[in-house]
Design an enzyme around this catalytic site. Sequence first.
Site, PDB file in Angstrom:
ATOM      1  N   SER A 111      36.018  44.715  37.012  1.00 44.58           N
ATOM      2  CA  SER A 111      35.848  45.137  38.403  1.00 44.58           C
ATOM      3  C   SER A 111      34.514  44.619  38.956  1.00 44.58           C
ATOM      4  O   SER A 111      34.315  43.405  39.023  1.00 44.58           O
ATOM      5  CB  SER A 111      35.968  46.658  38.488  1.00 44.58           C
ATOM      6  OG  SER A 111      36.235  47.077  39.805  1.00 44.58           O
ATOM      7  N   HIS A 154      44.197  49.754  37.040  1.00 36.62           N
ATOM      8  CA  HIS A 154      42.893  49.116  37.177  1.00 36.62           C
ATOM      9  C   HIS A 154      42.021  49.341  35.944  1.00 36.62           C
ATOM     10  O   HIS A 154      41.256  48.461  35.557  1.00 36.62           O
ATOM     11  CB  HIS A 154      42.197  49.660  38.429  1.00 36.62           C
ATOM     12  CG  HIS A 154      40.889  48.998  38.728  1.00 36.62           C
ATOM     13  ND1 HIS A 154      40.761  47.637  38.897  1.00 36.62           N
ATOM     14  CD2 HIS A 154      39.644  49.518  38.883  1.00 36.62           C
ATOM     15  CE1 HIS A 154      39.496  47.344  39.160  1.00 36.62           C
ATOM     16  NE2 HIS A 154      38.795  48.462  39.151  1.00 36.62           N
TER      17      HIS A 154
END
Length: 253
Positions: free
Chosen positions: A84, A234
Amino acid sequence: MKLNYKKTGTGEPLIILHGLFGSADNWFSIAKELEKDYTLYLVDQRNHGDSPQSEDWNYKVMAEDLMELMDDQKIDAAYLMGHSMGGKTVMAFALQFPEKVKKLIVADIAPRYYPLHHQVILEGLNAIPVDKIKSRKDADDILAGYIRNMGIRQFLLKSLGRNEKGGFEWKINLKTITEKIEIVGEEIDSDHPFDNPTLFMGGENSDYIQESDKADIARLFPNSSIIYIKNAGHWLHAEQPASVIETVRAFLG
């Protein structure tokens, strides 16, 4: 900036960077397996974990932090992996210092601009009066009014530490992150592509790496491939650690 890091294992260096609101601890379970083959550096990025805090916060300075760490450790070149926000840091680093990166792994993020989407989390964290709460449960009760998912709350509250007086304080620089949250979504771009092998590792159930991202990925990282970890969102390294470990090993092989 001298970043805090945890070093473990033997072999060629593999440096791992966490995402927003995270810390080096997020990758411990992965590290326990990979340390058999690599010398791992699990790094707290600036304004996170036990690394110093600063109002100066963007991908340029975070890439420079990483260069300083490698210089201090006398690492000529390393494998880099980032998740990320950490993925954007390692992309920025590889494009700026390609000679320092043997192979690059980017976990569930693309180089494009991402619109703001952390406002509710920031509202919840800023609603916690850290100088007045008596326990982590107090903090969790307040945060639950903003975030229903217990797993997300537990992750966020890992950044709630104890101060010298026995009270609570944030280990993240919540003030700067709140004021400059837009930098997390900034686009990573360069006129000079990174030509070494690169792996974009997305979560099958995540929308962070989309079909429309493939052109930019190919332009900036022409020697790249994209794979998706099954049954993962994620937080793919937390949701499917065995698959992530297997994928990383196969790529770095």
